[in-house]
Design a protein around this motif. Structure first.
Motif, short mmCIF file in Angstrom:
data_model
loop_
_atom_site.label_atom_id
_atom_site.label_comp_id
_atom_site.label_asym_id
_atom_site.label_seq_id
_atom_site.Cartn_x
_atom_site.Cartn_y
_atom_site.Cartn_z
N SER A 211 0.84 -1.19 0.00
CA SER A 211 0.00 0.00 0.00
C SER A 211 0.88 1.24 0.00
O SER A 211 1.77 1.38 0.84
CB SER A 211 -0.91 0.01 1.23
OG SER A 211 -1.67 1.19 1.29
N LEU A 212 0.64 2.12 -0.96
CA LEU A 212 1.41 3.35 -1.09
C LEU A 212 0.57 4.51 -0.58
O LEU A 212 -0.58 4.68 -0.99
CB LEU A 212 1.81 3.57 -2.55
CG LEU A 212 2.78 4.71 -2.86
CD1 LEU A 212 3.50 4.43 -4.17
CD2 LEU A 212 2.07 6.05 -2.96
N GLY A 213 1.13 5.29 0.31
CA GLY A 213 0.38 6.42 0.85
C GLY A 213 1.30 7.58 1.20
O GLY A 213 2.51 7.41 1.33
N CYS A 214 0.71 8.76 1.33
CA CYS A 214 1.46 9.97 1.67
C CYS A 214 0.88 10.59 2.94
O CYS A 214 -0.32 10.46 3.20
CB CYS A 214 1.40 10.99 0.55
SG CYS A 214 2.13 10.45 -1.01
N MET A 215 1.72 11.22 3.71
CA MET A 215 1.26 11.96 4.87
C MET A 215 2.08 13.25 4.99
O MET A 215 3.18 13.36 4.44
CB MET A 215 1.39 11.14 6.15
CG MET A 215 2.81 10.87 6.61
SD MET A 215 2.87 10.02 8.21
CE MET A 215 2.10 11.24 9.27
N HIS A 216 1.51 14.23 5.68
CA HIS A 216 2.16 15.53 5.84
C HIS A 216 2.70 15.68 7.25
O HIS A 216 1.98 15.46 8.23
CB HIS A 216 1.15 16.66 5.56
CG HIS A 216 0.74 16.76 4.13
ND1 HIS A 216 1.19 17.74 3.28
CD2 HIS A 216 -0.09 15.98 3.39
CE1 HIS A 216 0.66 17.58 2.08
NE2 HIS A 216 -0.13 16.51 2.12
N TRP A 217 3.97 16.05 7.34
CA TRP A 217 4.60 16.35 8.63
C TRP A 217 4.65 17.87 8.78
O TRP A 217 5.20 18.56 7.92
CB TRP A 217 6.02 15.78 8.70
CG TRP A 217 6.07 14.30 8.78
CD1 TRP A 217 5.82 13.41 7.78
CD2 TRP A 217 6.39 13.51 9.93
NE1 TRP A 217 5.97 12.12 8.23
CE2 TRP A 217 6.32 12.15 9.54
CE3 TRP A 217 6.72 13.82 11.25
CZ2 TRP A 217 6.57 11.11 10.42
CZ3 TRP A 217 6.99 12.78 12.12
CH2 TRP A 217 6.92 11.45 11.71
N ARG A 218 4.09 18.37 9.84
CA ARG A 218 4.06 19.83 10.06
C ARG A 218 5.46 20.35 10.34
O ARG A 218 6.18 19.81 11.19
CB ARG A 218 3.12 20.16 11.22
CG ARG A 218 2.95 21.66 11.45
CD ARG A 218 1.83 21.93 12.46
NE ARG A 218 1.68 23.35 12.72
CZ ARG A 218 2.31 23.99 13.71
NH1 ARG A 218 3.12 23.31 14.51
NH2 ARG A 218 2.13 25.28 13.89
N TRP A 219 5.86 21.39 9.62
CA TRP A 219 7.18 22.01 9.78
C TRP A 219 7.00 23.24 10.67
O TRP A 219 6.72 24.32 10.20
CB TRP A 219 7.75 22.39 8.42
CG TRP A 219 9.20 22.79 8.48
CD1 TRP A 219 9.97 22.89 9.60
CD2 TRP A 219 10.02 23.16 7.37
NE1 TRP A 219 11.23 23.29 9.26
CE2 TRP A 219 11.30 23.46 7.90
CE3 TRP A 219 9.80 23.24 6.01
CZ2 TRP A 219 12.34 23.85 7.08
CZ3 TRP A 219 10.84 23.64 5.20
CH2 TRP A 219 12.11 23.94 5.72
#
Length: 242
Positions: free
Chosen positions: A138-146
């Motif tokens: 499973s390929l997925g993306c997530m956002h890390w808050r900078w």
């Protein structure tokens, strides 16, 4: 005293905290933690408890690695380790940096790599048993808050959330073996932009990906790893006919 309390709470033969509490605090089993701690400790002298020039006993392996693990697991600030584990902020930051480097040096060859043909055959077989023919993960993306993004870069890295973020893209199999990871794209990018920059498909274009084979209707089908589709924001990496 801090090392003794930590040992009695989590690592003694009959610890005060059970396995459930240990997993909640460290985000892994006690056995896995011990395996990682032993491997990192044997890799170099940094995580070995030593005596300084004044005869004082230094930090233990458990103290150092627990501090690093809690930061990685929960994103706690470095100075929070001083309350219970009794490690100063600067030492905690250095400990996290050394731990991350040693993990790569110790485990990269076995875990931090692309799947081999043998791995691919195993993943295809498991996917087929679960009704997903040709599925590798499973390929997925997530956002890390900078949080500390420079003002000059804030516009480039700010996406729909309005806050600067950095995108992490990864592919994991059924038991959460992450065999591909790509990190660093600005949060303003969409999925297509991230995929174009990732080396997941650049290797495919160059023809250097390992071959994969699966069966449809009893017929063996040669294939290569391609992106199949995205469902509710999650992409499935499948082996499909080349």
């Amino acid at each position: 005293m801090a090392d003794r309390n930590l040992f009695n709470d989590y690592f003694a033969e009959n610890p005060r905290s059970n396995e459930v509490m240990f997993r909640r605090r460290i985000r892994m089993s006690r056995g896995l933690f011990s395996r990682i701690a032993d491997a990192v400790k044997n890799h170099g002298r940094y995580f070995t408890q030593r005596v300084d020039g004044l005869g004082r006993i230094g930090l233990s392996t458990n103290q150092n690695i627990t501090a690093a693990m809690r930061i990685l697991a929960y994103g706690t600030p470095a100075d929070a380790a001083d309350e219970y584990i009794k490690i100063g902020e600067l030492n905690t930051i250095q400990c996290l940096q050394r731990f991350s480097r040693d993990i790569v040096e110790v485990f990269a060859e076995r875990y931090l790599r692309s799947p081999t043909p043998t791995n691919i055959d195993r993943l295809l077989l498991i996917g087929e048993k679960r009704g997903f023919i040709g599925m590798l993960g499973s390929l997925g993306c997530m956002h890390w808050r900078w949080k500390n993004c420079p003002t000059a870069c804030a516009g480039q890295y700010a996406g729909r959330s309005g806050s600067p973020t950095i995108i992490l893209k990864s592919v994991a199999d059924y038991d959460l073996w992450i065999w591909h990871a790509f990190f660093g794209m600005p949060g303003s990018n969409n999925d297509i932009n991230v995929l174009e920059e990732s080396n997941l498909f650049s290797n495919l274009v160059q023809g250097i990906t390992p071959p994969a084979n699966y069966f449809i209707g009893g017929k063996r089908v040669p294939s290569r790893i391609l992106l199949s589709r995205c469902i509710s924001g999650t992409c499935l990496a499948e082996a499909t006919v080349a």
